[in-house]
Design a protein around this motif. Structure first.
Motif, PDB file in Angstrom:
ATOM      1  N   GLN A 226       0.931  -1.099  -0.021  1.00 37.59           N
ATOM      2  CA  GLN A 226       0.068  -0.242   0.117  1.00 37.59           C
ATOM      3  C   GLN A 226       0.948   1.129   0.050  1.00 37.59           C
ATOM      4  N   VAL A 227       0.487   2.103  -0.936  1.00 39.35           N
ATOM      5  CA  VAL A 227       1.451   3.344  -1.105  1.00 39.35           C
ATOM      6  C   VAL A 227       0.583   4.645  -0.406  1.00 39.35           C
ATOM      7  N   GLN A 228       1.065   5.348   0.393  1.00 36.18           N
ATOM      8  CA  GLN A 228       0.772   6.442   0.971  1.00 36.18           C
ATOM      9  C   GLN A 228       1.215   7.719   0.174  1.00 36.18           C
ATOM     10  N   LEU A 229       0.466   8.581  -0.006  1.00 37.08           N
ATOM     11  CA  LEU A 229       0.871   9.978  -0.756  1.00 37.08           C
ATOM     12  C   LEU A 229       0.671  10.871   0.020  1.00 37.08           C
ATOM     13  N   VAL A 230       1.469  12.120   0.433  1.00 30.15           N
ATOM     14  CA  VAL A 230       1.026  13.169   1.226  1.00 30.15           C
ATOM     15  C   VAL A 230       1.573  14.281   0.275  1.00 30.15           C
ATOM     16  N   GLU A 231       0.477  15.444   0.047  1.00 30.04           N
ATOM     17  CA  GLU A 231       1.160  16.534  -0.890  1.00 30.04           C
ATOM     18  C   GLU A 231       1.425  17.630   0.174  1.00 30.04           C
ATOM     19  N   SER A 232       2.197  18.531  -0.059  1.00 30.35           N
ATOM     20  CA  SER A 232       2.275  19.778   0.588  1.00 30.35           C
ATOM     21  C   SER A 232       2.880  21.067  -0.469  1.00 30.35           C
ATOM     22  N   GLY A 233       2.887  22.071  -0.072  1.00 31.24           N
ATOM     23  CA  GLY A 233       3.334  23.215  -0.710  1.00 31.24           C
ATOM     24  C   GLY A 233       1.896  24.228  -1.410  1.00 31.24           C
ATOM     25  N   GLY A 234       0.810  23.960  -1.198  1.00 31.04           N
ATOM     26  CA  GLY A 234      -0.224  24.706  -1.571  1.00 31.04           C
ATOM     27  C   GLY A 234      -0.314  25.828  -0.717  1.00 31.04           C
ATOM     28  N   GLY A 235      -1.230  26.857  -1.156  1.00 27.79           N
ATOM     29  CA  GLY A 235      -1.179  28.164  -0.497  1.00 27.79           C
ATOM     30  C   GLY A 235      -1.893  29.101  -1.359  1.00 27.79           C
ATOM     31  N   LEU A 236      -1.728  30.228  -0.985  1.00 28.24           N
ATOM     32  CA  LEU A 236      -2.422  31.528  -1.837  1.00 28.24           C
ATOM     33  C   LEU A 236      -1.181  32.358  -2.123  1.00 28.24           C
ATOM     34  N   VAL A 237      -1.314  32.656  -3.561  1.00 28.29           N
ATOM     35  CA  VAL A 237      -0.471  33.491  -4.166  1.00 28.29           C
ATOM     36  C   VAL A 237      -1.014  34.403  -5.420  1.00 28.29           C
ATOM     37  N   GLN A 238      -0.421  35.574  -5.466  1.00 30.94           N
ATOM     38  CA  GLN A 238      -0.857  36.577  -6.640  1.00 30.94           C
ATOM     39  C   GLN A 238      -0.809  35.771  -8.016  1.00 30.94           C
ATOM     40  N   THR A 239      -1.490  36.301  -8.848  1.00 29.72           N
ATOM     41  CA  THR A 239      -1.605  36.213 -10.191  1.00 29.72           C
ATOM     42  C   THR A 239       0.195  36.299 -10.817  1.00 29.72           C
ATOM     43  N   GLY A 240       0.654  35.507 -11.444  1.00 27.92           N
ATOM     44  CA  GLY A 240       2.139  35.676 -11.873  1.00 27.92           C
ATOM     45  C   GLY A 240       3.051  35.176 -10.868  1.00 27.92           C
ATOM     46  N   GLY A 241       2.520  34.692  -9.968  1.00 22.91           N
ATOM     47  CA  GLY A 241       3.468  33.999  -8.833  1.00 22.91           C
ATOM     48  C   GLY A 241       3.727  32.635  -9.074  1.00 22.91           C
ATOM     49  N   SER A 242       4.780  31.977  -7.995  1.00 20.26           N
ATOM     50  CA  SER A 242       4.911  30.594  -8.240  1.00 20.26           C
ATOM     51  C   SER A 242       4.805  30.023  -6.827  1.00 20.26           C
ATOM     52  N   LEU A 243       4.521  28.612  -7.066  1.00 17.36           N
ATOM     53  CA  LEU A 243       4.609  27.909  -5.957  1.00 17.36           C
ATOM     54  C   LEU A 243       5.020  26.304  -6.504  1.00 17.36           C
ATOM     55  N   ARG A 244       5.692  25.563  -5.535  1.00 16.32           N
ATOM     56  CA  ARG A 244       6.449  24.337  -5.712  1.00 16.32           C
ATOM     57  C   ARG A 244       5.502  23.418  -5.038  1.00 16.32           C
ATOM     58  N   LEU A 245       4.846  22.522  -5.417  1.00 11.59           N
ATOM     59  CA  LEU A 245       3.972  21.357  -4.595  1.00 11.59           C
ATOM     60  C   LEU A 245       4.972  20.288  -4.566  1.00 11.59           C
TER      61      LEU A 245
END
Length: 120
Positions: A1-20
């Motif tokens: 069984q594989v468990q997956l945990v995401e992180s890195g989301g959030g609030l950003v302005q148009t044109g910005g960057s995020l890394r999930l």
């Protein structure tokens, strides 16, 4: 069984960057096909990007040139670098995995999702 945990989301302005990030445990990560989907309320889950265990990647037309999927097999983690974000990228982003197969229709395993909100 594989468990997956995401992180890195959030609030950003148009044109910005995020890394999930999506950290996997409980399986042989290097043999998993990995992918990212996103979903907004009232709509079907949408494929964003996939990457095979041989590092062949695919990105949807809507994100091509802005989003980059990558993986680090030593860290059992897949990433989604999101640049030049637009309000229409706002969604819950899900990580998915499937043994040996690219999960372009969704894999056997899913994470819990991480919210990305892009303000205009």
């Amino acid at each position: 069984q594989v468990q997956l945990v995401e992180s890195g989301g959030g609030l950003v302005q148009t044109g910005g960057s995020l890394r999930l990030s999506c950290a996997a445990s409980g399986g042989t990560f290097s043999s998993l096909g990995m992918g990212w989907f996103r979903q907004v309320p009232g709509k079907e889950r949408e494929l964003v990007a996939t990457i095979t265990w041989k590092l062949i990647n695919y990105s949807a037309e809507s994100v091509k040139g802005r989003f980059t999927i990558s993986r680090d097999n030593a860290k059992n983690t897949v990433y989604l670098q999101m640049d030049s974000l637009k309000p229409e990228d706002t969604a819950v982003y899900y990580c998915t995995a499937h043994p040996l197969i690219v999960p372009n229709r969704g894999g056997r395993y899913w994470g819990q999702g991480t919210q990305v909100t892009v303000s205009s």
